[in-house]
Design a protein around this motif. Sequence first.
Motif, PDB file in Angstrom:
ATOM      1  N   PHE A   1       1.011  -1.113  -0.024  1.00  0.00           N
ATOM      2  CA  PHE A   1      -0.059   0.084   0.009  1.00  0.00           C
ATOM      3  C   PHE A   1       0.828   1.266  -0.060  1.00  0.00           C
ATOM      4  CE2 PHE A   1      -2.743   3.292   1.005  1.00  0.00           C
ATOM      5  CZ  PHE A   1      -3.949   2.977   1.092  1.00  0.00           C
ATOM      6  N   ASN A   2       1.477   1.545  -1.301  1.00  0.00           N
ATOM      7  CA  ASN A   2       2.374   2.798  -1.393  1.00  0.00           C
ATOM      8  C   ASN A   2       2.260   3.194  -2.820  1.00  0.00           C
ATOM      9  OD1 ASN A   2       4.475   4.453  -1.708  1.00  0.00           O
ATOM     10  ND2 ASN A   2       5.792   3.414  -0.345  1.00  0.00           N
TER      11      ASN A   2
ATOM     12  N   ARG B   1       5.309  -4.549  -6.642  1.00  0.00           N
ATOM     13  CA  ARG B   1       4.698  -4.850  -5.516  1.00  0.00           C
ATOM     14  C   ARG B   1       3.313  -4.126  -5.057  1.00  0.00           C
ATOM     15  NH1 ARG B   1       8.473  -6.162  -1.348  1.00  0.00           N
ATOM     16  NH2 ARG B   1       7.021  -7.082  -0.148  1.00  0.00           N
ATOM     17  N   ASN B   2       3.050  -2.939  -5.799  1.00  0.00           N
ATOM     18  CA  ASN B   2       2.153  -2.016  -5.437  1.00  0.00           C
ATOM     19  C   ASN B   2       0.756  -2.137  -6.253  1.00  0.00           C
ATOM     20  OD1 ASN B   2       2.623  -0.492  -7.451  1.00  0.00           O
ATOM     21  ND2 ASN B   2       2.742   1.336  -6.179  1.00  0.00           N
ATOM     22  N   ALA B   3       0.388  -3.322  -6.855  1.00  0.00           N
ATOM     23  CA  ALA B   3      -0.705  -3.333  -7.659  1.00  0.00           C
ATOM     24  C   ALA B   3      -1.993  -3.275  -6.841  1.00  0.00           C
ATOM     25  CB  ALA B   3      -0.628  -4.585  -8.653  1.00  0.00           C
ATOM     26  N   LEU B   4      -1.955  -3.660  -5.785  1.00  0.00           N
ATOM     27  CA  LEU B   4      -2.951  -3.489  -4.744  1.00  0.00           C
ATOM     28  C   LEU B   4      -3.822  -2.242  -4.610  1.00  0.00           C
ATOM     29  CD1 LEU B   4      -4.342  -4.837  -1.853  1.00  0.00           C
ATOM     30  CD2 LEU B   4      -2.726  -3.562  -0.731  1.00  0.00           C
TER      31      LEU B   4
ATOM     32  N   ASP C   1       1.758  13.492  -2.818  1.00  0.00           N
ATOM     33  CA  ASP C   1       3.056  12.981  -3.202  1.00  0.00           C
ATOM     34  C   ASP C   1       3.238  11.523  -2.608  1.00  0.00           C
ATOM     35  OD1 ASP C   1       6.257  13.931  -3.635  1.00  0.00           O
ATOM     36  OD2 ASP C   1       6.154  12.863  -1.840  1.00  0.00           O
ATOM     37  N   THR C   2       2.862  11.391  -1.130  1.00  0.00           N
ATOM     38  CA  THR C   2       3.233  10.243  -0.641  1.00  0.00           C
ATOM     39  C   THR C   2       1.956   9.515   0.020  1.00  0.00           C
ATOM     40  OG1 THR C   2       5.587  10.665  -0.284  1.00  0.00           O
ATOM     41  CG2 THR C   2       4.714   9.236   1.173  1.00  0.00           C
ATOM     42  N   TRP C   3       1.487   8.440  -0.082  1.00  0.00           N
ATOM     43  CA  TRP C   3       0.681   7.904   0.667  1.00  0.00           C
ATOM     44  C   TRP C   3       0.969   6.363   0.669  1.00  0.00           C
ATOM     45  CZ3 TRP C   3      -5.634   8.614   0.005  1.00  0.00           C
ATOM     46  CH2 TRP C   3      -6.283   8.030   1.231  1.00  0.00           C
TER      47      TRP C   3
ATOM     48  N   MET D   1       2.052   3.680  14.651  1.00  0.00           N
ATOM     49  CA  MET D   1       1.814   4.444  13.510  1.00  0.00           C
ATOM     50  C   MET D   1       1.911   3.296  12.101  1.00  0.00           C
ATOM     51  SD  MET D   1       4.207   7.474  11.574  1.00  0.00           S
ATOM     52  CE  MET D   1       4.605   7.730  13.300  1.00  0.00           C
ATOM     53  N   ILE D   2       0.722   3.647  11.668  1.00  0.00           N
ATOM     54  CA  ILE D   2       0.334   2.571  10.609  1.00  0.00           C
ATOM     55  C   ILE D   2       0.093   3.218   8.985  1.00  0.00           C
ATOM     56  CG2 ILE D   2      -0.716   0.912  11.991  1.00  0.00           C
ATOM     57  CD1 ILE D   2      -2.861   3.285  10.051  1.00  0.00           C
ATOM     58  N   SER D   3       0.332   4.566   8.942  1.00  0.00           N
ATOM     59  CA  SER D   3       0.163   5.390   7.710  1.00  0.00           C
ATOM     60  C   SER D   3       0.719   6.673   7.821  1.00  0.00           C
ATOM     61  CB  SER D   3      -1.443   5.566   7.482  1.00  0.00           C
ATOM     62  OG  SER D   3      -1.544   6.155   6.168  1.00  0.00           O
ATOM     63  N   VAL D   4       1.237   6.997   6.378  1.00  0.00           N
ATOM     64  CA  VAL D   4       1.946   8.343   6.238  1.00  0.00           C
ATOM     65  C   VAL D   4       1.358   8.990   4.922  1.00  0.00           C
ATOM     66  CG1 VAL D   4       4.074   9.147   5.732  1.00  0.00           C
ATOM     67  CG2 VAL D   4       3.966   7.549   7.466  1.00  0.00           C
ATOM     68  N   VAL D   5       1.198  10.078   5.178  1.00  0.00           N
ATOM     69  CA  VAL D   5       0.559  11.105   3.968  1.00  0.00           C
ATOM     70  C   VAL D   5       1.415  12.092   3.758  1.00  0.00           C
ATOM     71  CG1 VAL D   5      -1.451  12.059   2.974  1.00  0.00           C
ATOM     72  CG2 VAL D   5      -1.647  10.004   4.124  1.00  0.00           C
TER      73      VAL D   5
END
Length: 190
Positions: free
Chosen positions: A87-88, A183-186, A141-143, A124-128
Amino acid sequence: VPELPEDPGLYARPLSAAGYFEATLFSEEDRKRAAFYEGNARRASLGQGVASIEDYVAALDMEIDLRPFDAIGRPRIYQLISKSNQFNLTSRRYSEADVKAMEEDPSIFTLQVRLKDRFGDNGMISVVACRTMEGNRWLIDTWLMSCRVLGRGVEKIVLRHLVEAARRQGIAELVGEYRPTERNALVRDH
């Protein structure tokens, strides 16, 4: 490639001395990893006994804490940026100094997301990170999000918070970017 003796029984010493297996960063979340896995086993068990994903999420009794990047969270933010793949959305990698610069840049909206539930603290489980663009727009830019919390709807809560924050700051448009990797097709349709 390390030079190793012919006898496999003698491999341990040169491999250990070379430092190949030393952690460069060991966060509070790393210390709690065993408890995370135990909590995940309990969550999986709970999931077996509910009729729908909505019932499962409600039974978890989740608490989400959303706040800007800060010095306390910086090591974990850096760690998530460095190692999150599934999840990136963009798979951009930033140094810890880059993360600090984002904290201090008023044109960048940042968000660190922490999650607790009835089985424990997920940390911490997520960054935006959103960069301000011309025309009153934010570029996401980033999630990224830790794969250990997928399937709980956290991404919908984060998106709702992101939209509300954009409105408060007079941002007219959010621009999402997806940069495909192996790896991020999800998150292709996220």
